[in-house]
Design a protein around this motif. Structure first.
Motif, PDB file in Angstrom:
ATOM      1  N   MET A 155       0.811  -1.212   0.000  1.00 24.56           N
ATOM      2  CA  MET A 155       0.000   0.000   0.000  1.00 24.56           C
ATOM      3  C   MET A 155       0.849   1.270   0.000  1.00 24.56           C
ATOM      4  O   MET A 155       0.556   2.221  -0.726  1.00 24.56           O
ATOM      5  N   LEU A 156       1.890   1.328   0.812  1.00 28.45           N
ATOM      6  CA  LEU A 156       2.700   2.541   0.866  1.00 28.45           C
ATOM      7  C   LEU A 156       3.435   2.801  -0.452  1.00 28.45           C
ATOM      8  O   LEU A 156       3.440   3.932  -0.953  1.00 28.45           O
ATOM      9  N   PRO A 157       4.081   1.796  -1.048  1.00 26.63           N
ATOM     10  CA  PRO A 157       4.662   2.025  -2.371  1.00 26.63           C
ATOM     11  C   PRO A 157       3.620   2.457  -3.404  1.00 26.63           C
ATOM     12  O   PRO A 157       3.903   3.277  -4.285  1.00 26.63           O
ATOM     13  N   LEU A 158       2.410   1.915  -3.299  1.00 26.74           N
ATOM     14  CA  LEU A 158       1.341   2.311  -4.213  1.00 26.74           C
ATOM     15  C   LEU A 158       0.984   3.782  -4.026  1.00 26.74           C
ATOM     16  O   LEU A 158       0.745   4.508  -4.994  1.00 26.74           O
ATOM     17  N   ILE A 159       0.959   4.240  -2.772  1.00 26.33           N
ATOM     18  CA  ILE A 159       0.670   5.648  -2.494  1.00 26.33           C
ATOM     19  C   ILE A 159       1.753   6.539  -3.084  1.00 26.33           C
ATOM     20  O   ILE A 159       1.467   7.585  -3.677  1.00 26.33           O
ATOM     21  N   VAL A 160       3.022   6.139  -2.917  1.00 28.94           N
ATOM     22  CA  VAL A 160       4.127   6.914  -3.488  1.00 28.94           C
ATOM     23  C   VAL A 160       3.986   6.981  -5.013  1.00 28.94           C
ATOM     24  O   VAL A 160       4.136   8.051  -5.622  1.00 28.94           O
ATOM     25  N   ALA A 161       3.696   5.854  -5.647  1.00 31.68           N
ATOM     26  CA  ALA A 161       3.519   5.822  -7.100  1.00 31.68           C
ATOM     27  C   ALA A 161       2.334   6.688  -7.521  1.00 31.68           C
ATOM     28  O   ALA A 161       2.379   7.354  -8.572  1.00 31.68           O
ATOM     29  N   SER A 162       1.284   6.701  -6.697  1.00 35.01           N
ATOM     30  CA  SER A 162       0.106   7.511  -7.005  1.00 35.01           C
ATOM     31  C   SER A 162       0.438   8.999  -6.962  1.00 35.01           C
ATOM     32  O   SER A 162      -0.063   9.781  -7.786  1.00 35.01           O
ATOM     33  N   VAL A 163       1.275   9.390  -6.008  1.00 32.58           N
ATOM     34  CA  VAL A 163       1.686  10.792  -5.901  1.00 32.58           C
ATOM     35  C   VAL A 163       2.460  11.203  -7.154  1.00 32.58           C
ATOM     36  O   VAL A 163       2.198  12.260  -7.754  1.00 32.58           O
ATOM     37  N   PHE A 164       3.411  10.369  -7.579  1.00 30.82           N
ATOM     38  CA  PHE A 164       4.176  10.669  -8.795  1.00 30.82           C
ATOM     39  C   PHE A 164       3.263  10.733 -10.019  1.00 30.82           C
ATOM     40  O   PHE A 164       3.421  11.595 -10.884  1.00 30.82           O
ATOM     41  N   THR A 165       2.301   9.819 -10.083  1.00 31.84           N
ATOM     42  CA  THR A 165       1.355   9.830 -11.204  1.00 31.84           C
ATOM     43  C   THR A 165       0.549  11.115 -11.216  1.00 31.84           C
ATOM     44  O   THR A 165       0.297  11.703 -12.275  1.00 31.84           O
ATOM     45  N   GLY A 166       0.147  11.570 -10.010  1.00 33.64           N
ATOM     46  CA  GLY A 166      -0.614  12.806  -9.910  1.00 33.64           C
ATOM     47  C   GLY A 166       0.156  14.001 -10.426  1.00 33.64           C
ATOM     48  O   GLY A 166      -0.384  14.832 -11.176  1.00 33.64           O
ATOM     49  N   PHE A 167       1.439  14.091 -10.072  1.00 35.01           N
ATOM     50  CA  PHE A 167       2.258  15.197 -10.568  1.00 35.01           C
ATOM     51  C   PHE A 167       2.494  15.071 -12.076  1.00 35.01           C
ATOM     52  O   PHE A 167       2.615  16.074 -12.783  1.00 35.01           O
ATOM     53  N   GLY A 168       2.544  13.813 -12.553  1.00 37.20           N
ATOM     54  CA  GLY A 168       2.666  13.610 -13.991  1.00 37.20           C
ATOM     55  C   GLY A 168       1.436  14.131 -14.728  1.00 37.20           C
ATOM     56  O   GLY A 168       1.545  14.778 -15.778  1.00 37.20           O
ATOM     57  N   ILE A 169       0.252  13.854 -14.179  1.00 39.49           N
ATOM     58  CA  ILE A 169      -0.996  14.362 -14.761  1.00 39.49           C
ATOM     59  C   ILE A 169      -1.010  15.888 -14.728  1.00 39.49           C
ATOM     60  O   ILE A 169      -1.419  16.548 -15.690  1.00 39.49           O
ATOM     61  N   GLN A 170      -0.555  16.442 -13.588  1.00 38.19           N
ATOM     62  CA  GLN A 170      -0.518  17.895 -13.435  1.00 38.19           C
ATOM     63  C   GLN A 170       0.350  18.528 -14.514  1.00 38.19           C
ATOM     64  O   GLN A 170       0.002  19.547 -15.109  1.00 38.19           O
ATOM     65  N   GLY A 171       1.492  17.912 -14.808  1.00 32.40           N
ATOM     66  CA  GLY A 171       2.394  18.458 -15.807  1.00 32.40           C
ATOM     67  C   GLY A 171       1.902  18.275 -17.227  1.00 32.40           C
ATOM     68  O   GLY A 171       2.360  18.963 -18.143  1.00 32.40           O
ATOM     69  N   ALA A 172       0.953  17.363 -17.422  1.00 34.17           N
ATOM     70  CA  ALA A 172       0.441  17.088 -18.777  1.00 34.17           C
ATOM     71  C   ALA A 172      -0.899  17.767 -19.044  1.00 34.17           C
ATOM     72  O   ALA A 172      -1.591  17.405 -20.001  1.00 34.17           O
ATOM     73  N   GLY A 173      -1.267  18.738 -18.211  1.00 35.97           N
ATOM     74  CA  GLY A 173      -2.522  19.452 -18.462  1.00 35.97           C
ATOM     75  C   GLY A 173      -3.488  19.453 -17.308  1.00 35.97           C
ATOM     76  O   GLY A 173      -4.494  20.165 -17.335  1.00 35.97           O
ATOM     77  N   GLY A 174      -3.227  18.659 -16.281  1.00 40.42           N
ATOM     78  CA  GLY A 174      -4.042  18.674 -15.084  1.00 40.42           C
ATOM     79  C   GLY A 174      -5.494  18.326 -15.336  1.00 40.42           C
ATOM     80  O   GLY A 174      -5.816  17.398 -16.084  1.00 40.42           O
ATOM     81  N   SER A 175      -6.387  19.088 -14.717  1.00 41.99           N
ATOM     82  CA  SER A 175      -7.822  18.781 -14.769  1.00 41.99           C
ATOM     83  C   SER A 175      -8.396  18.936 -16.177  1.00 41.99           C
ATOM     84  O   SER A 175      -9.472  18.397 -16.465  1.00 41.99           O
ATOM     85  N   GLU A 176      -7.715  19.664 -17.058  1.00 36.42           N
ATOM     86  CA  GLU A 176      -8.215  19.861 -18.417  1.00 36.42           C
ATOM     87  C   GLU A 176      -7.781  18.750 -19.366  1.00 36.42           C
ATOM     88  O   GLU A 176      -8.274  18.673 -20.496  1.00 36.42           O
ATOM     89  N   SER A 177      -6.843  17.920 -18.924  1.00 40.34           N
ATOM     90  CA  SER A 177      -6.364  16.842 -19.790  1.00 40.34           C
ATOM     91  C   SER A 177      -7.347  15.677 -19.794  1.00 40.34           C
ATOM     92  O   SER A 177      -8.166  15.515 -18.877  1.00 40.34           O
TER      93      SER A 177
END
Length: 430
Positions: A155-177
Motif C-alpha cells: 500500500m505505501l509504495p502504491l501511495i508513493v507511485a500515485s503521488v508521482f502519477t498525480g504530478f505527472g498528470i498535473q504536468g500534462a494538463g491537469g484537470s483539463e487533460s
C-alpha cells in the motif's frame, strides 16, 4: 429533523455496533466444541465466517484501485499547484508536530494501560521474521517489480507511485487533460462501488465476530471494551490538556481563555456529525469571533479538515497496540517508532483521501501483519468505526486551536492583543 440528522450521522455506526454485539453474542452461545485430542466436535458459529470473508475480500479487491485513482486524481487536478505548495509549507509543519505529539502520548498510554490483557492462539498465518531497518525503509516506499505495485500488500509504495502519477498528470494538463478527467471520473465510480460494498458491512462484521468469539471466547469482548474506554477517556483528557497548551503557545495566556470560551461549539458539532468537513462552518465562525485573521482561517481550517487529524493519529496507535496484543507481539523498540511514523503519516497524508481511513488501517496491517490480514484488517476496521465520534471531535476542534499557532507565525506572537485593540478603535470611529 433532529431524528433524521441523528440517524444520518450515527446510523451506520449504530448498525455496525449492533452487528458486532449480535455476532459476539451468537459466538458466545454457539462456541466451537473440541474433543480432548483437539479434534473439532462442533464448528459452532464459525460456520458464519464466510459472511465476514465475503466483505473482507470485496474490500481488498476495491481498495487498491481506490487508492491509486483517488490520490493521483487529487494531485493531478489541483487548480494552483504553486499556491497549494505555499499553503502546505506554512501549515503542514504544525499538523505534523501536533500529530506526532498525539501519537507519542497515546503510545505511552498504551504502555501503561495495555488494550489487550488476554492471550489468543491465532492461527491465520504466522508472524514473519523481523527485517532490518534499511530494508524496512526500502519496503516502505518501493517494490521490486511493477506488477507487485498493484497489490494490497504494497500500500505505501502504491501511495508513493500515485503521488508521482498525480504530478505527472498535473504536468500534462491537469484537470483539463483527458487523463485528468478520466482519473477524476474513475475516482467517483470507485467510491460509489465502495459505498455499495459498505451497505453489506454490518452483515460481514456479524459473521466475522461470531466466528471470532466462537473460536477464541468472550475474553475478546472484554479487551475490545477496555480499548474503547481507554480511547474515549484519553480523547477528552487530550483535549483539555494539550489544547490549552497549544492555545497558550499561539496566543499567550489570553489565548487559553479565548479558546475555552469558543471550543464547545466545534467539539459538539464534530462529535455529533462525525465529520471534520461538516464542522468547517462552525470552526470558521468561532475562529473569527476569537480574532484569528480571516486569511489564516480561510487556509488553515479547510486544510485542517482533511490534513490535521490528531485523533486519527492516536487511533492508529490504538489499532496497532491492540493487534500486537492480540498476536502476542512486543510493541516496543523499532516497531513502536515505525508505528508512530505511520500513525502521523496516515493522519496527515491520507485523511483527506476518499476512503482514507480504511486505507490507513490497511497500511497498518500490511506493514505489521502481512500474514494475518484476514483477521487483523477487520479488527482494525471495527475499532476505527467505533471510535469515530471522539476521534473526529479531537480532529475538528483541534483545527480551531491550531489556527492560533498559525496566526502567531503569520501575525506575530501578540496577534490576539492587537485584535482586541482594534475593536474599541472601530467603535470609537463609528
Amino acid at each position: 429533523m433532529v431524528r433524521k440528522n441523528f440517524l444520518k450521522s450515527y446510523g451506520f455506526i449504530i448498525a455496525m455496533l449492533v452487528a458486532i454485539v449480535a455476532g459476539c453474542i451468537v459466538g458466545w452461545i454457539w462456541p466451537v466444541v473440541t474433543a480432548e485430542d483437539g479434534s473439532t466436535i462442533s464448528a459452532g458459529a464459525t460456520v458464519l465466517e464466510p459472511l465476514g470473508k465475503l466483505f473482507i475480500n470485496l474490500m481488498f479487491c476495491v481498495v487498491v484501485p481506490m487508492v491509486f485513482f483517488s490520490i493521483s486524481s487529487a494531485i493531478g487536478n489541483m487548480k494552483s499547484p504553486k499556491r497549494a505548495g505555499k499553503i502546505l509549507g506554512t501549515t503542514i509543519g504544525t499538523f505534523l508536530v501536533t500529530g506526532l505529539i498525539a501519537a507519542i502520548l497515546f503510545y505511552i498510554v498504551m504502555m501503561i494501560i495495555p488494550p489487550v490483557t488476554h492471550t489468543y492462539d491465532l492461527t491465520e498465518g504466522e508472524i514473519g521474521e523481523t527485517i532490518s531497518i534499511p530494508q524496512m525503509i526500502i519496503n516502505f516506499f518501493t517494490v521490486e517489480d511493477f506488477s507487485a505495485l498493484f497489490s494490497r500488500r504494497a500500500m505505501l509504495p502504491l501511495i508513493v507511485a500515485s503521488v508521482f502519477t498525480g504530478f505527472g498528470i498535473q504536468g500534462a494538463g491537469g484537470s483539463e487533460s483527458i487523463v485528468g478527467k478520466f482519473f477524476s471520473n474513475m475516482t467517483e465510480v470507485i467510491m460509489r462501488i465502495v459505498k455499495l460494498i459498505t451497505y453489506y458491512a454490518p452483515i460481514g462484521f456479524f459473521g466475522f465476530f461470531a466466528s471470532l468469539v466462537a473460536t477464541y471466547g468472550p475474553d475478546l469482548i472484554g479487551d475490545y471494551s477496555r480499548a474503547l474506554i481507554t480511547y474515549y477517556v484519553f480523547c477528552f483528557v487530550y483535549m483539555f490538556v494539550s489544547f490549552p497548551l497549544y492555545a497558550w503557545f499561539g496566543g499567550g495566556q489570553k489565548g487559553i481563555s479565548v479558546m475555552f470560551s469558543h471550543l464547545f461549539r466545534p467539539a459538539v458539532t464534530a462529535f455529533g456529525t462525525c465529520s471534520s468537513v461538516a464542522t468547517i462552518p462552525t470552526n470558521m465562525e468561532v475562529a473569527q469571533d476569537s480574532g484569528v485573521p480571516k486569511d489564516v482561517t480561510d487556509i488553515v481550517l479547510p486544510m485542517g479538515a482533511t490534513m490535521h487529524m490528531d485523533g486519527s493519529s492516536m487511533s492508529a496507535i490504538l489499532k496497532v497496540a491492540f493487534l500486537f496484543g492480540i498476536f502476542g507481539m512486543d510493541f516496543t523498540g523499532g516497531k513502536a517508532v515505525l508505528a508512530i511514523i505511520i500513525a502521523v503519516f496516515s493522519s496527515v497524508a491520507m485523511s483527506g483521501i476518499p476512503g482514507g481511513g480504511g486505507v490507513g488501517e490497511l497500511v497498518l496491517v500490511t506493514m505489521f501483519f502481512p500474514n494475518q490480514m484476514a483477521i487483523a484488517y477487520p479488527i482494525a476496521l471495527a475499532l476505527g468505526n467505533l471510535i469515530d465520534p471522539p476521534a473526529t471531535m479531537v480532529n475538528a476542534a483541534g483545527d480551531y486551536v491550531v489556527s492560533f499557532i498559525v496566526a502567531r507565525f503569520t501575525d506575530g506572537k501578540n496577534w490576539l492583543d492587537k485584535k482586541g485593540e482594534e475593536k474599541p478603535l472601530k467603535e470609537k470611529a463609528s
